[in-house]
Design an enzyme around this catalytic site. Structure first.
Site, PDB file in Angstrom:
ATOM      1  N   GLY A 160      44.998  -5.018   9.620  1.00 39.23           N
ATOM      2  CA  GLY A 160      44.919  -5.458   8.326  1.00 39.23           C
ATOM      3  C   GLY A 160      45.394  -4.399   7.282  1.00 39.23           C
ATOM      4  O   GLY A 160      46.420  -3.567   7.680  1.00 39.23           O
ATOM      5  N   ILE A 162      43.792  -1.619   6.092  1.00 39.42           N
ATOM      6  CA  ILE A 162      43.488  -0.265   6.857  1.00 39.42           C
ATOM      7  C   ILE A 162      44.390  -0.088   7.735  1.00 39.42           C
ATOM      8  O   ILE A 162      44.952   1.167   7.837  1.00 39.42           O
ATOM      9  CB  ILE A 162      41.967  -0.265   7.225  1.00 39.42           C
ATOM     10  CG1 ILE A 162      41.031  -0.501   5.801  1.00 39.42           C
ATOM     11  CG2 ILE A 162      41.640   1.011   7.829  1.00 39.42           C
ATOM     12  CD1 ILE A 162      39.688  -0.680   6.389  1.00 39.42           C
ATOM     13  N   SER A 181      46.072  -7.226  17.047  1.00 35.77           N
ATOM     14  CA  SER A 181      45.655  -8.014  15.966  1.00 35.77           C
ATOM     15  C   SER A 181      45.508  -9.405  16.573  1.00 35.77           C
ATOM     16  O   SER A 181      45.934  -9.800  17.798  1.00 35.77           O
ATOM     17  CB  SER A 181      46.524  -8.029  14.947  1.00 35.77           C
ATOM     18  OG  SER A 181      45.836  -8.521  13.826  1.00 35.77           O
ATOM     19  N   SER A 183      46.792 -12.114  15.887  1.00 36.68           N
ATOM     20  CA  SER A 183      48.185 -12.604  16.297  1.00 36.68           C
ATOM     21  C   SER A 183      49.422 -11.510  15.823  1.00 36.68           C
ATOM     22  O   SER A 183      49.026 -10.596  15.179  1.00 36.68           O
ATOM     23  CB  SER A 183      48.494 -13.867  15.649  1.00 36.68           C
ATOM     24  OG  SER A 183      48.382 -13.577  14.109  1.00 36.68           O
ATOM     25  N   VAL A 237      36.555   3.769  12.778  1.00 40.08           N
ATOM     26  CA  VAL A 237      36.266   3.708  11.148  1.00 40.08           C
ATOM     27  C   VAL A 237      36.319   2.227  10.917  1.00 40.08           C
ATOM     28  O   VAL A 237      35.958   1.771   9.733  1.00 40.08           O
ATOM     29  CB  VAL A 237      37.371   4.269  10.236  1.00 40.08           C
ATOM     30  CG1 VAL A 237      37.626   5.654  10.426  1.00 40.08           C
ATOM     31  CG2 VAL A 237      39.008   3.593  10.539  1.00 40.08           C
ATOM     32  N   GLY A 238      35.895   1.343  12.062  1.00 36.94           N
ATOM     33  CA  GLY A 238      35.567  -0.232  11.684  1.00 36.94           C
ATOM     34  C   GLY A 238      33.973  -0.407  11.887  1.00 36.94           C
ATOM     35  O   GLY A 238      33.421  -0.189  10.562  1.00 36.94           O
ATOM     36  N   ARG A 239      33.554  -0.664  12.811  1.00 38.26           N
ATOM     37  CA  ARG A 239      32.080  -0.869  12.927  1.00 38.26           C
ATOM     38  C   ARG A 239      31.500  -0.295  14.239  1.00 38.26           C
ATOM     39  O   ARG A 239      32.282  -0.393  15.332  1.00 38.26           O
ATOM     40  CB  ARG A 239      31.660  -2.467  12.887  1.00 38.26           C
ATOM     41  CG  ARG A 239      31.816  -2.945  11.556  1.00 38.26           C
ATOM     42  CD  ARG A 239      30.810  -2.619  10.673  1.00 38.26           C
ATOM     43  NE  ARG A 239      30.618  -3.322   9.405  1.00 38.26           N
ATOM     44  CZ  ARG A 239      31.110  -2.941   8.381  1.00 38.26           C
ATOM     45  NH1 ARG A 239      31.411  -1.588   8.180  1.00 38.26           N
ATOM     46  NH2 ARG A 239      30.837  -3.673   7.305  1.00 38.26           N
ATOM     47  N   GLU A 268      23.071   2.724  13.013  1.00 40.80           N
ATOM     48  CA  GLU A 268      23.026   3.608  12.028  1.00 40.80           C
ATOM     49  C   GLU A 268      21.748   3.716  11.215  1.00 40.80           C
ATOM     50  O   GLU A 268      21.089   2.398  11.049  1.00 40.80           O
ATOM     51  CB  GLU A 268      24.104   3.220  10.857  1.00 40.80           C
ATOM     52  CG  GLU A 268      25.379   3.524  11.746  1.00 40.80           C
ATOM     53  CD  GLU A 268      26.750   3.195  10.629  1.00 40.80           C
ATOM     54  OE1 GLU A 268      26.197   2.890   9.569  1.00 40.80           O
ATOM     55  OE2 GLU A 268      27.792   3.186  11.050  1.00 40.80           O
ATOM     56  N   HIS A 286      29.304   7.545   8.291  1.00 38.10           N
ATOM     57  CA  HIS A 286      29.820   6.397   7.647  1.00 38.10           C
ATOM     58  C   HIS A 286      30.318   6.614   6.278  1.00 38.10           C
ATOM     59  O   HIS A 286      29.853   5.812   5.261  1.00 38.10           O
ATOM     60  CB  HIS A 286      28.742   5.193   7.792  1.00 38.10           C
ATOM     61  CG  HIS A 286      29.210   3.811   7.641  1.00 38.10           C
ATOM     62  ND1 HIS A 286      28.694   2.795   8.019  1.00 38.10           N
ATOM     63  CD2 HIS A 286      30.376   3.212   6.957  1.00 38.10           C
ATOM     64  CE1 HIS A 286      29.521   1.762   7.943  1.00 38.10           C
ATOM     65  NE2 HIS A 286      30.558   2.241   7.139  1.00 38.10           N
TER      66      HIS A 286
END
Length: 322
Positions: A160, A162, A181, A183, A237-239, A268, A286
């Site tokens: 996306g 980022i 991704s 798609s 840097v996502g989750r 966290e 974070h």
């Protein structure tokens, strides 16, 4: 001139320290801030928020079916984050509540953080800082070699805003970019891998930028890390829950992978203590979004979504609930 009673009421929930949008919202709406009351939240919502049509949530507050049940008039939920895994989207859809997110408000800063973590891990910058501060440079002289950043093969999981910003930055290092991704994106010039195992096997670095869903939970498991290999580096840097954290710790300790730069964690603010002593790991609390510029962007898009909603205009960043 419209009176105060004509000004729309907006419910706001935020951590005490994150008051960055209070002023701009207060200039445009009547704000009901949950932080101003000592009442338990369910009681506060039942007594004061039953007429609120819009609810702004800043931070990782879980918007559950129970919370929504105290808000019978709610029509709009505005998330001050890009991710929305803390929201019961199915219940929002059932109740007819529209959800928005922060879209690309954080994208530049999170991409900067990802690249910063990558450089820090490969060039051992935090380890070098500790080496000097501890007196070891004067005592021992030699410091371990780092690894070259330029020319690295970098696989980006989630392409996306980022992910695309990370790729744009790493082009300046002559990195070879590929991605996975949901798609393939015809307009993207980089190689596409349809599965994460292939992405890992053909890259030196994995950068995780995708959202957390049932499909991406623990998408980086031991098999993926083994495919990445002993010199491979993971940047997240996502989750936190994108990675099987327990397996990642084992892989780092046992040398299955070469290093990691982590801005997010599974539970966290708890972080596995085994990571603290590893020189090949860089930890960040974070804080990828933690710049004044990002906060200004979030306040701006939040205000724009609220104004659009109360004016019956299209929302700027609606979340697909299906």
């Amino acid at each position: 001139m419209a009176g105060a009673s004509d000004t729309p009421l907006v419910l706001l929930h935020r951590p005490p320290s994150l008051d960055f949008m209070d002023e701009i919202l207060s200039r445009n709406f009547r704000i009901l801030n949950t932080d101003t009351s000592s009442e338990p939240l369910p009681i506060f919502l039942s007594r004061h928020a039953s007429s609120a049509r819009a609810f702004v949530v800043v931070g990782r507050f879980f918007v559950t079916a129970e919370i929504l049940s105290y808000l019978p008039s709610l029509q709009l939920l505005v998330c001050g984050s890009v991710g929305f895994d803390h929201v019961d989207l199915a219940e929002c859809k059932r109740r007819g509540v529209v959800v928005t997110n922060a879209r690309n408000a954080f994208s530049d800063d999170v991409a900067d953080c990802a690249v910063g973590l990558l450089i820090s891990v490969l060039r051992r910058i935090p380890a070098g800082d500790r080496f000097i501060r501890s007196g070891d440079w004067e005592k021992y002289g030699e410091f371990r070699l780092g690894s070259k950043v330029s020319g690295k093969r970098v696989g980006i999981l989630g392409f996306g805003s980022i992910g695309s910003f990370v790729a744009k930055r790493l082009e300046g290092f002559d990195c070879v970019i590929s991605y996975n991704s949901r798609s393939e994106k015809p307009s993207v010039p980089y190689r596409y891998y349809s599965d994460i195992l292939s992405l890992a096997a053909n890259n030196d670095v994995l950068v995780l930028c995708c959202s957390l869903t049932e499909q991406t939970h623990h998408i980086v498991n031991r098999e993926v890390m083994e495919s990445l290999g002993k010199d491979g580096v993971i940047i997240n840097v996502g989750r936190g829950k994108l990675i099987d954290e327990k397996e990642m710790v084992k892989c780092l300790v046992d040398g299955v992978i070469g290093g990691a730069g982590l801005d997010v964690f599974e539970n966290e603010p708890a972080v596995p203590e085994e990571l603290f002593g590893l020189e090949n790991v860089v930890l960040s609390p974070h804080s990828g979004v933690a710049t004044q510029g990002s906060l200004d962007n979030v306040a701006e898009i939040t205000l724009a979504n609220l104004k659009a909603f109360f004016s019956n205009r299209p929302l700027l960043s609606p979340v697909q609930l299906d």
